[in-house]
Design a protein around this motif. Structure first.
Motif, PDB file in Angstrom:
ATOM      1  N   UNK A   1      27.121 -80.043  48.551  1.00 30.79           N
ATOM      2  CA  UNK A   1      27.582 -79.140  49.611  1.00 30.79           C
ATOM      3  C   UNK A   1      27.344 -77.694  49.223  1.00 30.79           C
ATOM      4  N   UNK A   2      27.598 -77.363  47.968  1.00 29.97           N
ATOM      5  CA  UNK A   2      27.342 -76.012  47.481  1.00 29.97           C
ATOM      6  C   UNK A   2      25.857 -75.671  47.600  1.00 29.97           C
ATOM      7  N   UNK A   3      25.011 -76.594  47.221  1.00 28.78           N
ATOM      8  CA  UNK A   3      23.576 -76.350  47.246  1.00 28.78           C
ATOM      9  C   UNK A   3      23.079 -76.094  48.663  1.00 28.78           C
ATOM     10  N   UNK A   4      23.549 -76.903  49.606  1.00 34.24           N
ATOM     11  CA  UNK A   4      23.115 -76.731  50.995  1.00 34.24           C
ATOM     12  C   UNK A   4      23.625 -75.406  51.553  1.00 34.24           C
ATOM     13  N   UNK A   5      24.907 -75.110  51.315  1.00 31.15           N
ATOM     14  CA  UNK A   5      25.490 -73.872  51.836  1.00 31.15           C
ATOM     15  C   UNK A   5      24.811 -72.643  51.247  1.00 31.15           C
TER      16      UNK A   5
ATOM     17  N   UNK B   1      36.001 -77.807  51.373  1.00 33.53           N
ATOM     18  CA  UNK B   1      37.093 -77.233  50.587  1.00 33.53           C
ATOM     19  C   UNK B   1      36.872 -77.481  49.100  1.00 33.53           C
ATOM     20  N   UNK B   2      36.386 -78.668  48.749  1.00 33.96           N
ATOM     21  CA  UNK B   2      36.096 -78.970  47.344  1.00 33.96           C
ATOM     22  C   UNK B   2      34.977 -78.086  46.816  1.00 33.96           C
ATOM     23  N   UNK B   3      33.981 -77.839  47.656  1.00 36.34           N
ATOM     24  CA  UNK B   3      32.867 -76.976  47.245  1.00 36.34           C
ATOM     25  C   UNK B   3      33.350 -75.545  47.018  1.00 36.34           C
TER      26      UNK B   3
ATOM     27  N   UNK C   1      44.464 -71.300  51.365  1.00 42.58           N
ATOM     28  CA  UNK C   1      45.153 -71.418  50.076  1.00 42.58           C
ATOM     29  C   UNK C   1      44.220 -71.048  48.935  1.00 42.58           C
ATOM     30  N   UNK C   2      42.988 -71.549  48.985  1.00 43.51           N
ATOM     31  CA  UNK C   2      42.015 -71.258  47.930  1.00 43.51           C
ATOM     32  C   UNK C   2      41.722 -69.760  47.866  1.00 43.51           C
ATOM     33  N   UNK C   3      41.510 -69.157  49.030  1.00 45.75           N
ATOM     34  CA  UNK C   3      41.220 -67.732  49.077  1.00 45.75           C
ATOM     35  C   UNK C   3      42.397 -66.909  48.565  1.00 45.75           C
ATOM     36  N   UNK C   4      43.608 -67.292  48.954  1.00 48.63           N
ATOM     37  CA  UNK C   4      44.797 -66.556  48.516  1.00 48.63           C
ATOM     38  C   UNK C   4      44.981 -66.656  47.005  1.00 48.63           C
TER      39      UNK C   4
END
Length: 214
Positions: free
Chosen positions: A18-22, A58-60, A121-124
């Motif tokens: 997912x990271x690679x595609x994004x 979210x995991x990515x 949550x991740x961003x915060x």
């Protein structure tokens, strides 16, 4: 990954896909089908490991945030003086996520935090950790007699994080260079902490030269 279960290894591989595609094609292109193809799997097989596309993204994003914060923690070496540590964290905060697409992925999915509680949550947590890192350095600098803040340390820390966030987006968009961003953030930090700007920039230049991969 020797101590991880096969399921967890596979989950990490899917998040990496997912990271690679994004990073390559943008968040909009990171569909379930595209991520599955990147991972070499069928789409329905991916859903065996994650319940939904939202869980995968979210995991990515979490993995990208974790990488960024690990580099920030490494830069904040308590053995260094507060001024040198400040220079190291400014350098890491503006460049650490650029060479492996961590920053690009975080920005690609930033708007998801407007609607998705897990992304929020991740961003915060990312912002809180960045701010806390600066607050510790400022406190140490005040105790050492190196810093003379013109605002409350928490406000200065939050301002530096916000400045970094906006300027790194300019770097990713190609409208500013890393050098420009480092100069601007260092200039702001110097003004807010009563530091000599050129001294701080010299420390940043030395650290950047010593760690050209960052």
């Amino acid at each position: 990954m020797a101590d991880l279960s096969k399921r967890e290894v596979r989950r990490r591989e899917i998040a990496a896909a997912a990271q690679a595609v994004a990073a390559r094609d943008g968040a909009e292109a990171a569909t379930l089908r595209a991520i599955a193809a990147e991972a070499g799997m069928a789409a329905n097989a991916v859903l065996y490991y994650y319940g939904s596309l939202a869980e995968i993204t979210a995991a990515a994003v979490q993995a990208s945030s974790d990488r960024f914060l690990a580099r920030l923690a490494e830069a904040a070496d308590p053995a260094m003086s507060p001024t040198v540590r400040l220079a190291a964290v400014i350098s890491a905060g503006t460049t650490a996520g650029l060479d492996d697409d961590a920053s690009r992925i975080l920005y690609e999915y930033w708007t998801h935090s407007l609607r998705d509680l897990e992304h929020r949550r991740i961003q915060a947590e990312l912002t809180r950790t960045q701010q806390a890192t600066y607050e510790r350095i400022i406190a140490d600098g005040m105790q050492a007699g190196e810093f003379f803040p013109v605002l409350q340390p928490a406000k200065i820390a939050r301002t530096l994080v916000a400045q970094e966030d906006g300027l790194v987006m300019d770097v990713l968009a190609g409208t500013a260079s890393s050098e420009d961003v480092l100069d601007l953030v260092a200039s702001l930090a110097s003004a807010l902490l009563g530091l000599d700007r050129d001294t701080l920039l010299d420390h940043i230049a030395s650290l950047t030269f010593s760690h050209p991969g960052q």
